[in-house]
Motif scaffolding. Structure first.
Motif, PDB file in Angstrom:
ATOM      1  N   HIS A 123      -1.162   5.693  -6.141  1.00  0.00           N
ATOM      2  CA  HIS A 123      -0.844   7.006  -6.708  1.00  0.00           C
ATOM      3  C   HIS A 123      -0.218   7.824  -5.583  1.00  0.00           C
ATOM      4  CE1 HIS A 123      -2.816   6.603 -10.592  1.00  0.00           C
ATOM      5  NE2 HIS A 123      -3.867   6.056  -9.987  1.00  0.00           N
ATOM      6  N   SER A 124       0.978   8.312  -5.807  1.00  0.00           N
ATOM      7  CA  SER A 124       1.696   9.011  -4.743  1.00  0.00           C
ATOM      8  C   SER A 124       1.998  10.444  -5.159  1.00  0.00           C
ATOM      9  CB  SER A 124       2.995   8.276  -4.413  1.00  0.00           C
ATOM     10  OG  SER A 124       3.751   9.007  -3.469  1.00  0.00           O
ATOM     11  N   ASP A 125       2.006  11.350  -4.181  1.00  0.00           N
ATOM     12  CA  ASP A 125       2.416  12.738  -4.408  1.00  0.00           C
ATOM     13  C   ASP A 125       3.927  12.889  -4.337  1.00  0.00           C
ATOM     14  OD1 ASP A 125      -0.198  13.568  -4.710  1.00  0.00           O
ATOM     15  OD2 ASP A 125      -0.467  13.956  -2.568  1.00  0.00           O
ATOM     16  N   SER A 126       4.609  11.806  -3.975  1.00  0.00           N
ATOM     17  CA  SER A 126       6.067  11.827  -3.858  1.00  0.00           C
ATOM     18  C   SER A 126       6.687  11.136  -5.069  1.00  0.00           C
ATOM     19  CB  SER A 126       6.502  11.126  -2.571  1.00  0.00           C
ATOM     20  OG  SER A 126       7.897  10.904  -2.555  1.00  0.00           O
ATOM     21  N   GLU A 218      -0.601  13.238 -16.496  1.00  0.00           N
ATOM     22  CA  GLU A 218      -1.732  13.188 -15.582  1.00  0.00           C
ATOM     23  C   GLU A 218      -2.371  11.806 -15.652  1.00  0.00           C
ATOM     24  OE1 GLU A 218      -4.116  16.308 -17.112  1.00  0.00           O
ATOM     25  OE2 GLU A 218      -4.631  15.254 -18.959  1.00  0.00           O
ATOM     26  N   SER A 233       0.349  14.038 -12.306  1.00  0.00           N
ATOM     27  CA  SER A 233       1.249  13.066 -11.683  1.00  0.00           C
ATOM     28  C   SER A 233       2.604  13.721 -11.458  1.00  0.00           C
ATOM     29  CB  SER A 233       1.406  11.839 -12.581  1.00  0.00           C
ATOM     30  OG  SER A 233       2.496  11.042 -12.152  1.00  0.00           O
ATOM     31  N   PRO A 234       3.027  13.906 -10.208  1.00  0.00           N
ATOM     32  CA  PRO A 234       4.311  14.558  -9.940  1.00  0.00           C
ATOM     33  C   PRO A 234       5.496  13.842 -10.586  1.00  0.00           C
ATOM     34  CG  PRO A 234       3.022  14.354  -7.920  1.00  0.00           C
ATOM     35  CD  PRO A 234       2.322  13.542  -8.967  1.00  0.00           C
TER      36      PRO A 234
END
Length: 490
Positions: A123-126, A218, A233-234
């Motif tokens: 899971h990435s913030d990018s 999400e 989720s971005p």
């Protein structure tokens, strides 16, 4: 058959249960005898596809692309494609299928719902890292290696347009059965999720179309032992919020109607490639989208690709024209099967009977083809000739009537003949009923060129969002089932 022709070939096939979702029940086989036949009450049909053994890899991982497509209306056909999509990655390094690794789902299946259970899922913030990324991040990475990403986009758009055109004939039959005649009906639409795989040579391959794609932004994450929270989720937010926002803007009945979009010749496709990647301005809508956008809203992320590029794909709409004839002779509203009287009326009104094709022969043709198709199409419990059977009958009649021509020209010639005969019949009826001194046009009073009076009501939209299966409104996602594998995933 493949092995008989070349014993060195070892194709792999992927089996998807009909009506399944989120990767449930999907498995790979290398021999027909490996097909899992489930009998009794739990018997299920399945879609079997050839497995693409040489996909494009990023970081040694297989991935697919989820693109969102808005079908705004059927008549006229309007298609929009989101400029941004999702790239969903497997969580184990890819190897070509072998008997040893066929069961390794994290290597072969890109479904988010499966891979999120893997310990390797990131899971990435990018938006350009992790196990779910934006499609644009993949395109930029390919562009840095010299790939012509405009051609990749052009090929994907062509794939989407061709797929929707293939669905339209059957959808029109369902539509006429659900919307009352002479009324515009509600403003309706459908968002489809196209799952696409890029091969190693960058050719896009359609995996499936999801008629009810997930719009969650999400994911569930364990923040402490036994405690879960929904985390935004971005990547999902970046893609899906724009799709929903722009869909509502485009279908809003308060907005002014779209201006007429002229057909643009694409030539080698360069105009299409330039157009899909153009940058939008936050202060104004894109030309041709037909929606006024205030300064407070970003520019549209949904790009119209049809009818904007209709000229390039008009040759594919032959079956749609046959479906229009089919609908015309269905008779009672709500029918989706053509009865023997309707088929006879079609033959008579189009003046297709002759000394070599008597009405008795027409009846035999109807019985023969209808019987063969019974049980092969959805809703087979209804009596009569389904659209698919009518198409076969139409091809047969075209081959009889225009024997010297190639098949494509035979069908086109018969279509032109039928449309001309029906248009002439409408004009005669109009002449007989018009008031003294009323002005006539080629198609009758008040009807635009190319349309018959029976088809000039308000443009048809898709089934109501609140529709139920019976007795009238019919949701688009239900009508896709006879044609494409339905699958829902995140």
């Amino acid at each position: 058959m493949v092995k008989d022709s070349d014993s060195s070939l070892k194709p792999t096939f992927i089996v998807k249960p009909d009506g399944g979702s989120q990767g449930d029940g999907i498995y790979l086989i290398r021999d027909p005898s490996d097909l899992r036949m489930i009998s009794g009450a739990h018997s299920k049909q399945a879609v079997v596809q050839e497995y693409i053994q040489k996909p494009l890899l990023i970081d040694k991982l297989k991935f697919d692309i989820r693109l969102y497509v808005l079908v705004k209306s059927l008549d006229p056909l309007e298609i929009y494609i989101a400029k941004e999509g999702l790239s969903r990655f497997c969580t184990e390094p890819y190897q070509e299928p072998s008997q040893k690794n066929l069961n390794q789902v994290y290597m072969h299946l890109t479904n988010y719902s499966l891979n999120v259970q893997s310990s390797n899922f990131v899971h990435s913030d990018s938006t350009n890292t992790g196990s779910k990324r934006t499609f644009s991040s993949i395109l930029y990475r390919l562009a840095s290696k010299g790939v012509d990403i405009k051609k990749v986009w052009s090929d994907i758009i062509s794939l989407v347009i061709k797929t929707v055109i293939a669905l339209v004939p059957e959808l029109k039959v369902y539509y006429q059965a659900g919307i009352p005649p002479g009324k515009p009906g509600p403003t309706c639409f459908q968002i489809l999720g196209f799952d696409i795989l890029l091969m190693k040579n960058l050719k896009p391959i359609l995996l499936e179309v999801n008629s009810n794609p997930s719009m969650r932004i999400e994911h569930e994450q364990e923040v402490s032992p036994g405690v879960f929270e929904y985390i935004p989720s971005p990547v999902d937010e970046e893609v899906k919020v724009g799709v929903i926002r722009d869909t509502l803007r485009l279908v809003d009945p308060a907005q002014r109607k779209s201006p007429h979009v002229t057909s643009l010749p694409l030539g080698n496709g360069s105009e299409l490639r330039e157009d899909i990647l153009e940058a939008g301005s936050p202060e104004k809508t894109e030309s041709g989208d037909g929606v006024h956008v205030g300064n407070s809203l970003p520019s549209l992320c949904l790009k119209q690709v049809f009818p904007k590029y209709t000229k390039q794909f008009s040759y594919l709409r032959t079956v749609e024209r046959i479906a229009v004839l089919f609908v015309r002779f269905l008779g009672v509203k709500g029918n989706m099967r053509l009865g023997p009287t309707g088929f006879r009326t079609f033959i008579r009104n189009c003046k297709l009977s002759s000394s070599s094709l008597s009405m008795a022969s027409v009846d035999i043709l109807y019985i023969d083809i209808t019987r063969r198709w019974t049980g092969m199409v959805s809703d087979s419990r209804e009596a009569g000739m389904a659209l698919q059977a009518f198409v076969e009958a139409f091809f047969y009649l075209a081959q009889r009537r225009f024997k010297a021509l190639p098949l494509r020209e035979q069908v086109a010639s018969l279509l032109e003949l039928c449309e001309a005969q029906l248009e002439g019949g409408e004009e005669k009826r109009t002449l007989g009923t018009r008031a003294p001194g009323e002005r006539m046009t080629a198609q009758g009073p008040g009807h635009p060129p190319g349309l018959h009076p029976a088809h000039t009501q308000a443009p048809a939209q898709l089934g109501s969002p609140a529709a139920v299966r019976k007795p009238h409104n019919y949701r688009l996602h239900q009508t896709l089932r006879p044609t494409l594998q339905e699958s829902t995933d995140n």
